[in-house]
Write a protein that holds these residues in place. Structure first.
Motif, PDB file in Angstrom:
ATOM      1  N   LEU A  93       1.096  -1.436  -0.142  1.00 39.53           N
ATOM      2  CA  LEU A  93       0.002   0.036   0.169  1.00 39.53           C
ATOM      3  C   LEU A  93       0.699   1.231   0.059  1.00 39.53           C
ATOM      4  O   LEU A  93       1.993   0.825   0.454  1.00 39.53           O
ATOM      5  CB  LEU A  93      -0.793   0.113   1.322  1.00 39.53           C
ATOM      6  CG  LEU A  93      -2.352  -0.072   1.050  1.00 39.53           C
ATOM      7  CD1 LEU A  93      -2.534  -1.875   0.694  1.00 39.53           C
ATOM      8  CD2 LEU A  93      -3.094  -0.379   2.506  1.00 39.53           C
ATOM      9  N   THR A  94       0.534   2.215  -0.255  1.00 40.45           N
ATOM     10  CA  THR A  94       1.057   3.572  -0.654  1.00 40.45           C
ATOM     11  C   THR A  94       1.019   3.734   1.520  1.00 40.45           C
ATOM     12  O   THR A  94       0.287   3.211   1.827  1.00 40.45           O
ATOM     13  CB  THR A  94       0.191   4.742  -1.432  1.00 40.45           C
ATOM     14  OG1 THR A  94      -1.121   4.894  -1.469  1.00 40.45           O
ATOM     15  CG2 THR A  94       0.535   4.149  -2.942  1.00 40.45           C
ATOM     16  N   THR A  95       1.576   5.124   1.378  1.00 42.04           N
ATOM     17  CA  THR A  95       1.273   6.099   2.433  1.00 42.04           C
ATOM     18  C   THR A  95      -0.183   6.314   2.512  1.00 42.04           C
ATOM     19  O   THR A  95      -0.531   6.713   3.781  1.00 42.04           O
ATOM     20  CB  THR A  95       2.601   6.973   2.572  1.00 42.04           C
ATOM     21  OG1 THR A  95       2.823   8.028   1.879  1.00 42.04           O
ATOM     22  CG2 THR A  95       3.699   5.801   2.949  1.00 42.04           C
ATOM     23  N   ASP A  96      -0.416   7.389   2.103  1.00 41.48           N
ATOM     24  CA  ASP A  96      -1.191   7.457   1.858  1.00 41.48           C
ATOM     25  C   ASP A  96      -2.689   6.731   2.330  1.00 41.48           C
ATOM     26  O   ASP A  96      -3.842   6.810   2.403  1.00 41.48           O
ATOM     27  CB  ASP A  96      -1.971   8.597   0.448  1.00 41.48           C
ATOM     28  CG  ASP A  96      -1.025   9.454   0.379  1.00 41.48           C
ATOM     29  OD1 ASP A  96      -0.766  10.250   1.394  1.00 41.48           O
ATOM     30  OD2 ASP A  96      -1.618  10.103  -1.251  1.00 41.48           O
ATOM     31  N   GLU A  97      -2.669   5.137   1.599  1.00 42.49           N
ATOM     32  CA  GLU A  97      -3.940   4.356   1.520  1.00 42.49           C
ATOM     33  C   GLU A  97      -3.578   3.581   3.215  1.00 42.49           C
ATOM     34  O   GLU A  97      -4.582   3.532   3.652  1.00 42.49           O
ATOM     35  CB  GLU A  97      -3.308   3.422   0.612  1.00 42.49           C
ATOM     36  CG  GLU A  97      -3.763   4.099  -0.908  1.00 42.49           C
ATOM     37  CD  GLU A  97      -3.546   2.453  -1.830  1.00 42.49           C
ATOM     38  OE1 GLU A  97      -3.836   2.440  -2.928  1.00 42.49           O
ATOM     39  OE2 GLU A  97      -2.435   1.622  -1.542  1.00 42.49           O
ATOM     40  N   VAL A  98      -2.495   3.699   4.069  1.00 45.56           N
ATOM     41  CA  VAL A  98      -2.458   2.774   4.937  1.00 45.56           C
ATOM     42  C   VAL A  98      -3.312   3.721   5.936  1.00 45.56           C
ATOM     43  O   VAL A  98      -3.688   3.382   6.883  1.00 45.56           O
ATOM     44  CB  VAL A  98      -0.956   3.049   5.548  1.00 45.56           C
ATOM     45  CG1 VAL A  98      -0.700   2.534   7.131  1.00 45.56           C
ATOM     46  CG2 VAL A  98      -0.151   2.027   4.015  1.00 45.56           C
ATOM     47  N   GLU A  99      -2.904   5.488   5.972  1.00 50.12           N
ATOM     48  CA  GLU A  99      -3.394   6.757   6.813  1.00 50.12           C
ATOM     49  C   GLU A  99      -4.895   6.175   6.578  1.00 50.12           C
ATOM     50  O   GLU A  99      -5.440   6.526   8.067  1.00 50.12           O
ATOM     51  CB  GLU A  99      -3.157   8.093   6.365  1.00 50.12           C
ATOM     52  CG  GLU A  99      -1.723   7.791   6.153  1.00 50.12           C
ATOM     53  CD  GLU A  99      -1.178   8.055   7.891  1.00 50.12           C
ATOM     54  OE1 GLU A  99      -2.412   8.923   9.049  1.00 50.12           O
ATOM     55  OE2 GLU A  99      -0.300   7.341   8.282  1.00 50.12           O
TER      56      GLU A  99
END
Length: 242
Positions: free
Chosen positions: A226-232
């Protein structure tokens, strides 16, 4: 439900434990329904009892679906994983710079009718760390179908998580049998394998959740793809382990 303390002690003593009925009722039925559309044929033939079998699995599950997020962060599962991997005296993993656990990879596995056994193996072989050593991996199989001797219940060699010798394919083993909704949890050093599905029409699906010490590289790479944005956007309990 079996206590966390009992489950942790069983993994320490014999290498594995079964927690009955981790999920049931509507949650189990929803997991079964969500799993099937994600399963696809494997690119190579699986060994079969009567020849080659077209296997089914779903790798990269964490990137493909959010349907199982609550199961990855199930409080009982995480408590057992921490109990095995985190030193109870120091409240940390066994290397001084480790501090917790992580979800390293997830997939759905389906042992097909007439599919044969593969090779007995360990699941912590990704990491070239000499043995003996404290545990670094806890792997799990959440049964979406009943695990029986006939459908290919997992074969395990009790106590093998403590051994330093190479895996012996012909070693005596036991078959783990459990109802759908129950979960098998085991030390990544345990010798194990799927059994042969001797039936003509019954599948043996399982949600495979693989946890490791947090200082190790995740099998699927940072944040399981996942991207960091998706993790958030993930729930807090899940963010804490990816």
């Amino acid at each position: 439900m079996r206590s966390v303390e009992t489950a942790v002690q069983e993994i320490r003593d014999v290498g594995y434990t079964v927690i009955p009925n981790l999920i049931d009722g509507p949650r189990l039925r929803q997991a079964q329904a969500d799993a099937d559309p994600l399963l696809g044929p494997t690119p190579i033939g699986m060994p079969g009892l009567d020849g080659k079998v077209i296997g089914r699995m779903c790798k990269g599950l964490f990137r493909k679906s959010r349907a199982f997020d609550d199961l990855y962060a199930h409080p009982t599962v995480l408590a057992v994983v921490r109990g095995v991997l985190v030193d109870p005296e120091r409240k940390r993993s066994y290397l001084s710079f480790g501090s917790g656990i992580q979800l390293s990879t997830v997939m759905i596995k389906d042992v097909q009718p007439r599919e044969n056994i593969r090779h007995m193996h360990r699941d912590d072989g990704w990491y070239p760390i000499s043995r003996p050593r404290p545990p670094i991996v806890v792997n799990t199989l959440l049964a979406l179908d009943p695990f029986t001797r006939e459908t290919g219940g997992t074969l395990v060699v009790p106590g093998s998580h403590r051994w330093t010798r190479p895996v012996d394919q012909d070693h005596e083993h036991v078959v783990v049998e459990m109802d759908a909704g129950s979960i098998l949890m085991f030390d990544g050093s345990l010798w194990h394998n799927n059994g042969a599905n001797q039936t003509a029409d019954r599948t043996r699906r399982a949600l495979n959740m693989y946890y490791s010490q947090s200082w190790l590289r995740q099998v699927e790479g940072p944040y399981l793809g996942l991207t960091t944005d998706e993790v958030e956007e993930l729930p807090e309990a899940l963010r804490a382990i990816v």
